[in-house]
Design a protein around this motif. Structure first.
Motif, PDB file in Angstrom:
ATOM      1  N   CYS A   1      33.927  44.135  43.210  1.00 21.14           N
ATOM      2  CA  CYS A   1      33.892  42.690  43.001  1.00 21.14           C
ATOM      3  C   CYS A   1      32.469  42.264  42.639  1.00 21.14           C
ATOM      4  CB  CYS A   1      34.292  41.947  44.272  1.00 21.14           C
ATOM      5  SG  CYS A   1      35.841  42.514  44.976  1.00 21.14           S
ATOM      6  N   GLY A   2      32.324  41.614  41.496  1.00 18.99           N
ATOM      7  CA  GLY A   2      31.019  41.074  41.123  1.00 18.99           C
ATOM      8  C   GLY A   2      30.797  39.712  41.762  1.00 18.99           C
ATOM      9  N   ARG A   3      29.544  39.278  41.745  1.00 18.68           N
ATOM     10  CA  ARG A   3      29.130  37.928  42.193  1.00 18.68           C
ATOM     11  C   ARG A   3      27.997  37.482  41.289  1.00 18.68           C
ATOM     12  NH1 ARG A   3      31.181  33.940  45.513  1.00 18.68           N
ATOM     13  NH2 ARG A   3      33.214  34.870  45.773  1.00 18.68           N
ATOM     14  N   TYR A   4      27.523  36.291  41.466  1.00 16.22           N
ATOM     15  CA  TYR A   4      26.386  35.743  40.694  1.00 16.22           C
ATOM     16  C   TYR A   4      26.695  35.806  39.188  1.00 16.22           C
ATOM     17  CZ  TYR A   4      24.555  37.457  45.172  1.00 16.22           C
ATOM     18  OH  TYR A   4      24.393  37.775  46.477  1.00 16.22           O
ATOM     19  N   GLU A   5      25.672  36.217  38.402  1.00 19.02           N
ATOM     20  CA  GLU A   5      25.884  36.340  36.949  1.00 19.02           C
ATOM     21  C   GLU A   5      26.662  37.603  36.615  1.00 19.02           C
ATOM     22  OE1 GLU A   5      25.570  34.433  34.247  1.00 19.02           O
ATOM     23  OE2 GLU A   5      25.231  32.970  35.832  1.00 19.02           O
ATOM     24  N   GLY A   6      26.823  38.478  37.609  1.00 19.11           N
ATOM     25  CA  GLY A   6      27.543  39.728  37.375  1.00 19.11           C
ATOM     26  C   GLY A   6      26.716  40.901  37.861  1.00 19.11           C
ATOM     27  N   ILE A   7      27.062  42.097  37.356  1.00 17.19           N
ATOM     28  CA  ILE A   7      26.431  43.329  37.847  1.00 17.19           C
ATOM     29  C   ILE A   7      25.439  43.864  36.814  1.00 17.19           C
ATOM     30  CG2 ILE A   7      28.393  44.017  39.286  1.00 17.19           C
ATOM     31  CD1 ILE A   7      29.099  45.921  36.858  1.00 17.19           C
ATOM     32  N   ASP A   8      24.489  44.653  37.278  1.00 18.60           N
ATOM     33  CA  ASP A   8      23.595  45.379  36.378  1.00 18.60           C
ATOM     34  C   ASP A   8      24.456  46.265  35.464  1.00 18.60           C
ATOM     35  OD1 ASP A   8      20.430  46.529  36.411  1.00 18.60           O
ATOM     36  OD2 ASP A   8      21.972  47.923  35.679  1.00 18.60           O
ATOM     37  N   GLU A   9      24.133  46.217  34.164  1.00 18.89           N
ATOM     38  CA  GLU A   9      24.957  46.908  33.168  1.00 18.89           C
ATOM     39  C   GLU A   9      25.106  48.412  33.445  1.00 18.89           C
ATOM     40  OE1 GLU A   9      26.788  45.478  31.087  1.00 18.89           O
ATOM     41  OE2 GLU A   9      27.271  46.986  29.560  1.00 18.89           O
ATOM     42  N   ARG A  10      24.119  49.017  34.127  1.00  7.90           N
ATOM     43  CA  ARG A  10      24.197  50.467  34.373  1.00  7.90           C
ATOM     44  C   ARG A  10      25.343  50.821  35.324  1.00  7.90           C
ATOM     45  NH1 ARG A  10      17.816  50.440  35.217  1.00  7.90           N
ATOM     46  NH2 ARG A  10      18.475  48.409  36.029  1.00  7.90           N
ATOM     47  N   ILE A  11      25.745  49.836  36.133  1.00  6.95           N
ATOM     48  CA  ILE A  11      26.912  50.066  37.004  1.00  6.95           C
ATOM     49  C   ILE A  11      28.156  50.179  36.122  1.00  6.95           C
ATOM     50  CG2 ILE A  11      28.327  49.105  38.855  1.00  6.95           C
ATOM     51  CD1 ILE A  11      25.814  47.500  39.745  1.00  6.95           C
ATOM     52  N   ARG A  12      28.242  49.249  35.171  1.00  7.81           N
ATOM     53  CA  ARG A  12      29.415  49.252  34.276  1.00  7.81           C
ATOM     54  C   ARG A  12      29.469  50.541  33.450  1.00  7.81           C
ATOM     55  NH1 ARG A  12      31.396  48.160  29.619  1.00  7.81           N
ATOM     56  NH2 ARG A  12      29.372  47.989  28.611  1.00  7.81           N
ATOM     57  N   GLU A  13      28.293  50.951  32.977  1.00  9.36           N
ATOM     58  CA  GLU A  13      28.249  52.118  32.076  1.00  9.36           C
ATOM     59  C   GLU A  13      28.475  53.447  32.796  1.00  9.36           C
ATOM     60  OE1 GLU A  13      25.229  50.545  28.585  1.00  9.36           O
ATOM     61  OE2 GLU A  13      24.470  51.876  30.149  1.00  9.36           O
ATOM     62  N   HIS A  14      27.959  53.568  34.025  1.00  6.89           N
ATOM     63  CA  HIS A  14      27.898  54.907  34.636  1.00  6.89           C
ATOM     64  C   HIS A  14      28.688  55.064  35.934  1.00  6.89           C
ATOM     65  CE1 HIS A  14      24.930  55.854  31.638  1.00  6.89           C
ATOM     66  NE2 HIS A  14      24.220  54.798  31.998  1.00  6.89           N
ATOM     67  N   LEU A  15      29.322  53.980  36.405  1.00  7.58           N
ATOM     68  CA  LEU A  15      30.044  54.099  37.685  1.00  7.58           C
ATOM     69  C   LEU A  15      31.502  53.648  37.538  1.00  7.58           C
ATOM     70  CD1 LEU A  15      29.438  54.861  40.663  1.00  7.58           C
ATOM     71  CD2 LEU A  15      28.965  52.440  41.088  1.00  7.58           C
ATOM     72  N   VAL A  16      31.656  52.554  36.821  1.00  5.13           N
ATOM     73  CA  VAL A  16      32.980  51.940  36.679  1.00  5.13           C
ATOM     74  C   VAL A  16      33.817  52.752  35.689  1.00  5.13           C
ATOM     75  CG1 VAL A  16      34.018  49.908  35.592  1.00  5.13           C
ATOM     76  CG2 VAL A  16      32.195  49.626  37.295  1.00  5.13           C
ATOM     77  N   THR A  17      35.127  52.897  35.972  1.00  2.00           N
ATOM     78  CA  THR A  17      35.974  53.645  35.030  1.00  2.00           C
ATOM     79  C   THR A  17      36.970  52.746  34.300  1.00  2.00           C
ATOM     80  OG1 THR A  17      37.522  54.167  36.816  1.00  2.00           O
ATOM     81  CG2 THR A  17      35.807  55.799  36.340  1.00  2.00           C
ATOM     82  N   ASP A  18      37.120  51.501  34.763  1.00  4.01           N
ATOM     83  CA  ASP A  18      38.075  50.586  34.108  1.00  4.01           C
ATOM     84  C   ASP A  18      37.622  49.157  34.421  1.00  4.01           C
ATOM     85  OD1 ASP A  18      40.276  49.543  32.820  1.00  4.01           O
ATOM     86  OD2 ASP A  18      41.764  50.336  34.225  1.00  4.01           O
ATOM     87  N   GLU A  19      37.992  48.205  33.568  1.00  5.16           N
ATOM     88  CA  GLU A  19      37.593  46.809  33.784  1.00  5.16           C
ATOM     89  C   GLU A  19      38.825  45.930  33.630  1.00  5.16           C
ATOM     90  OE1 GLU A  19      34.059  45.701  31.485  1.00  5.16           O
ATOM     91  OE2 GLU A  19      33.806  47.839  31.119  1.00  5.16           O
ATOM     92  N   ILE A  20      39.057  45.078  34.629  1.00  4.30           N
ATOM     93  CA  ILE A  20      40.247  44.216  34.588  1.00  4.30           C
ATOM     94  C   ILE A  20      39.851  42.768  34.831  1.00  4.30           C
ATOM     95  CG2 ILE A  20      42.370  43.641  35.852  1.00  4.30           C
ATOM     96  CD1 ILE A  20      43.014  46.594  35.936  1.00  4.30           C
ATOM     97  N   SER A  21      40.446  41.895  34.011  1.00  6.54           N
ATOM     98  CA  SER A  21      40.266  40.448  34.141  1.00  6.54           C
ATOM     99  C   SER A  21      41.581  39.854  34.630  1.00  6.54           C
ATOM    100  CB  SER A  21      39.930  39.870  32.764  1.00  6.54           C
ATOM    101  OG  SER A  21      40.109  38.477  32.762  1.00  6.54           O
TER     102      SER A  21
END
Ligand SMILES: C[S@@+](CC[C@H](N)C(=O)[O-])C[C@H]1O[C@@H](n2cnc3c(N)ncnc32)[C@H](O)[C@@H]1O
Length: 250
Positions: free
Chosen positions: A113-133
């Motif tokens: 779960c993100g908060r604020y403006e969101g997460i540091d992009e490196r989390i999205r690139e190197h940790l997350v495997t899928d993104e859902i809205s």
């Protein structure tokens, strides 16, 4: 099915998870939801989890270190990770019943779960495997989207709903919107329950419900009909009601 949720607001989850169907599913061991406070993995004295954005601009950004530490401690790191990690984000693929079915086949799922403006992009690139809205609007955090996903996925798991076929007729499960429901009393303020539902003739009731589903989908979400599996009788019915509504146009 097991869910591991990573959040800065763990207190949001218990009131919903401890109510009604999800509470029963948890008590019966059909789902397990573990909520992890990302702040617990912030190494500094003040447990800081956010910082100002590089390049300037308003708002704060979730720092990578505590998020990586939390997720890797719980789910494992890199190729050794036990399961997918879904980031809840307005930039992800838009959640729907098909995605809920797809996820319900997995034994375990991580949700970030993100908060604020969101997460540091490196989390999205190197940790997350899928993104859902959960839709084309922006919320203050990913906690409600995570609960939406847990709820929609859990009710598809065997044994979670009292009626095992309950999820099959739901809107979107068959590609159509569901037919209308009525309960007692048979007449309320002069509005009567459709006669056919009181007839006891199940073949007729099933056909009536199918036609109500088709008519309602045509009226409210016509785009769904393009992909819905339709029988010859369904198509004929839709043509008839389209023709009769055309003939009523001025
Ligand atoms: C204020 S939002 C950040 C939005 C981000 N600045 C953007 O424009 O994409 C904070 C967090 O709420 C969550 N969130 C907001 N809207 C969402 C949505 N429609 N679906 C899923 N998560 C959402 C995400 O986790 C996001 O990181």
């Amino acid at each position: 099915m097991e869910f591991d949720v990573f959040t800065l607001l763990p207190e949001v989850f218990p009131p919903y998870l401890e109510s009604s169907i999800l509470q029963r599913a948890r008590q019966r061991g059909l789902i397990e939801v573990r909520v992890h406070n990302i702040r617990d993995w912030a190494a500094d004295k003040h447990h800081v989890t956010d910082d100002v954005p590089y390049g300037g601009g308003g708002g704060m950004v979730m720092k990578p270190e505590p998020v990586f530490a939390a997720v890797e401690a719980v789910l494992g790191a890199g190729p050794q990770a036990c399961c997918p990690l879904i980031l809840l984000t307005p930039q992800g693929r838009v959640f729907n019943q098909n995605i809920a079915f797809e996820l319900s086949r997995l034994p375990r799922l991580g949700l970030l779960c993100g908060r604020y403006e969101g997460i540091d992009e490196r989390i999205r690139e190197h940790l997350v495997t899928d993104e859902i809205s959960v839709g084309d609007y922006v919320l203050t955090g990913g906690e409600l989207p995570a609960l939406i996903l847990i709820d929609a996925v859990s009710r598809l798991l065997p044994g979670v709903l009292g009626d095992p076929d309950g999820a099959l007729d739901d809107s979107h499960a068959s590609g159509l919107l569901e037919y209308p429901h009525y309960t007692r009393p048979p007449e309320f303020r002069g509005w009567k329950v459709p006669e056919i539902l009181l007839s006891g003739d199940h073949a007729k009731i099933n056909r009536w419900r199918r036609e109500q589903s088709l008519a309602r989908t045509l009226r409210q979400r016509p785009g769904l009909l393009e992909r819905a599996p339709l029988s010859e009788a369904d198509r004929k019915f839709l043509e008839e009601i389209s023709r009769s509504s055309d003939s009523q146009k001025p």
